[in-house]
Design an enzyme around this catalytic site. Structure first.
Site, PDB file in Angstrom:
ATOM      1  N   HIS A 222       0.836  -1.212   0.000  1.00 28.92           N
ATOM      2  CA  HIS A 222       0.000   0.000   0.000  1.00 28.92           C
ATOM      3  C   HIS A 222       0.868   1.259   0.000  1.00 28.92           C
ATOM      4  CE1 HIS A 222      -3.624   2.389   1.396  1.00 28.92           C
ATOM      5  NE2 HIS A 222      -2.630   3.195   1.747  1.00 28.92           N
ATOM      6  N   GLU A 223       1.831   1.327   0.904  1.00 25.55           N
ATOM      7  CA  GLU A 223       2.642   2.540   1.024  1.00 25.55           C
ATOM      8  C   GLU A 223       3.584   2.719  -0.175  1.00 25.55           C
ATOM      9  OE1 GLU A 223       2.060   4.853   3.091  1.00 25.55           O
ATOM     10  OE2 GLU A 223       0.683   3.765   4.381  1.00 25.55           O
ATOM     11  N   HIS A 226       1.814   4.277  -3.115  1.00 25.34           N
ATOM     12  CA  HIS A 226       1.718   5.740  -3.054  1.00 25.34           C
ATOM     13  C   HIS A 226       2.961   6.391  -3.667  1.00 25.34           C
ATOM     14  CE1 HIS A 226      -1.979   6.017  -0.963  1.00 25.34           C
ATOM     15  NE2 HIS A 226      -1.550   5.615   0.212  1.00 25.34           N
ATOM     16  N   HIS A 232      -5.381   7.010  -2.855  1.00 27.87           N
ATOM     17  CA  HIS A 232      -6.268   5.985  -2.319  1.00 27.87           C
ATOM     18  C   HIS A 232      -7.368   5.658  -3.318  1.00 27.87           C
ATOM     19  CE1 HIS A 232      -5.043   7.007   2.044  1.00 27.87           C
ATOM     20  NE2 HIS A 232      -4.496   5.863   1.678  1.00 27.87           N
ATOM     21  N   CYS A 238      -9.961  -2.739  -2.491  1.00 29.73           N
ATOM     22  CA  CYS A 238      -8.628  -2.705  -3.093  1.00 29.73           C
ATOM     23  C   CYS A 238      -7.577  -2.558  -2.005  1.00 29.73           C
ATOM     24  CB  CYS A 238      -8.575  -1.508  -4.056  1.00 29.73           C
ATOM     25  SG  CYS A 238      -6.992  -1.195  -4.868  1.00 29.73           S
ATOM     26  N   CYS A 257      -7.001  -3.402  -7.356  1.00 25.80           N
ATOM     27  CA  CYS A 257      -8.143  -3.507  -8.261  1.00 25.80           C
ATOM     28  C   CYS A 257      -7.683  -3.261  -9.698  1.00 25.80           C
ATOM     29  CB  CYS A 257      -9.234  -2.518  -7.859  1.00 25.80           C
ATOM     30  SG  CYS A 257      -8.851  -0.790  -8.289  1.00 25.80           S
ATOM     31  N   CYS A 260      -6.182   0.337 -10.254  1.00 27.40           N
ATOM     32  CA  CYS A 260      -4.863   0.528  -9.644  1.00 27.40           C
ATOM     33  C   CYS A 260      -3.814  -0.374 -10.288  1.00 27.40           C
ATOM     34  CB  CYS A 260      -4.949   0.309  -8.136  1.00 27.40           C
ATOM     35  SG  CYS A 260      -5.988   1.553  -7.305  1.00 27.40           S
TER      36      CYS A 260
END
Length: 303
Positions: A222-223, A226, A232, A238, A257, A260
């Site tokens: 996740h990080e 970014h 987000h 997702c 998803c 993304c």
């Protein structure tokens, strides 16, 4: 923390299609992997304490992403560095090697783990959290430190720690924080351990190690996402949805998803079929059966 001004409404099917964009120029296998089928659930209505009830986010479409001029790997900067901060005790921490392996597969890039850095007691503006009573360090202070150490061949460098984090005095905690432009970030696995919340170490669930690794892989991906300029996700369930709590993060899937995924491939230019094959192998190696079966279904679409 204040709630956002208007109740979140999930984007319509038409809005989700616009967010994905025209995929006619993509390869046939990738177009099949971008199908909006039952494997990609529409984002759920947030509960009163969930991220989208507390933060108003308009979302980032794929066309938005292409126009954003986000960072991209190039011939000179193609390595993701993990920078461990503080102790990683074997019985209470995720395996750094497993995290390296996962990041390498998820992002299809070289990932290196640097030697553990033991900070002085007062480095990174420590405080004691008034709710948990646990020591925390300041994300901005860590990121400023990492910017000074960024290797020349680094696409990005991410601090990882078992110490809890906070981004500013008014916040309780964050799992992590990353800069969309400066190629540094930091995240903590402290709250992934039930012992953080007062459960005795001998009372951890039987699947504690698997759950700790799952959560840590989730936070890691996740990080880092970014740091490729992804906002987000507000379209589907997702990995890149925002989360306010551990319970909310646990409800999110381990996969990106279709919107993304397309952004990540635009940035990194990986082979999506090869990536899914390697992800399935990683999940089976680490007994993440549900994730492996989900990836297997994706691969069946391109046979």
């Amino acid at each position: 923390m204040k709630t956002c001004g208007a109740e979140f409404v999930a984007p319509s099917e038409e809005a989700r299609a616009r967010a994905l964009g025209d995929i006619s120029d993509e390869s046939e296998p990738f177009r099949k992997l971008l199908a909006a089928d039952a494997d990609f659930e529409v984002i759920a209505k947030p509960g009163p304490s969930d991220w989208l009830s507390r933060h108003k986010e308009r979302g980032q479409t794929f066309p938005d992403y292409k126009r954003s001029n986000a960072n991209r790997p190039d011939n000179a900067r193609r390595v993701i560095y993990l920078f461990p901060i503080g102790k990683f005790e074997e019985e209470a921490s995720p395996s750094l090697e497993a995290l390296r392996e996962y990041a390498a597969v998820f992002f299809q890039m070289e990932v290196r783990v640097l030697p553990v850095f033991e900070p002085a007691e007062e480095l990174f503006s420590p405080r004691i959290n008034k709710y948990s009573g646990k020591r925390q360090i300041l994300t901005g202070s860590i990121m400023a430190f990492l910017r000074e150490l960024l290797p020349k061949d680094a696409y990005c460098m991410i601090g990882v720690t078992m110490t809890d984090l906070h981004p500013q005095a008014s916040w309780n905690f964050v799992f992590g924080q990353a800069s969309l432009r400066e190629r540094v970030g930091v995240f903590s696995f402290a709250r992934h351990d039930p012992a953080f919340f007062g459960i005795g170490t001998t009372q951890r669930p039987a699947d504690f190690e698997k759950r700790m690794l799952w959560r840590s892989c989730h936070t890691l991906a996740h990080e880092i996402a970014h740091m490729f300029g992804l906002w987000h996700c507000v379209y589907y369930q997702c990995l890149i949805n925002g989360s306010n709590t551990l319970a909310e993060a646990d409800r999110q899937p381990q996969h990106a998803c279709i919107i993304c995924l397309r952004k990540l491939r635009e940035a990194i230019r990986f082979d999506p079929v090869k990536r899914y094959r390697e992800l399935e192998a990683f999940y089976r190696k680490h007994n993440m059966t549900d994730e492996a079966e989900w990836v297997k279904r994706q691969l069946a679409k391109v046979k």
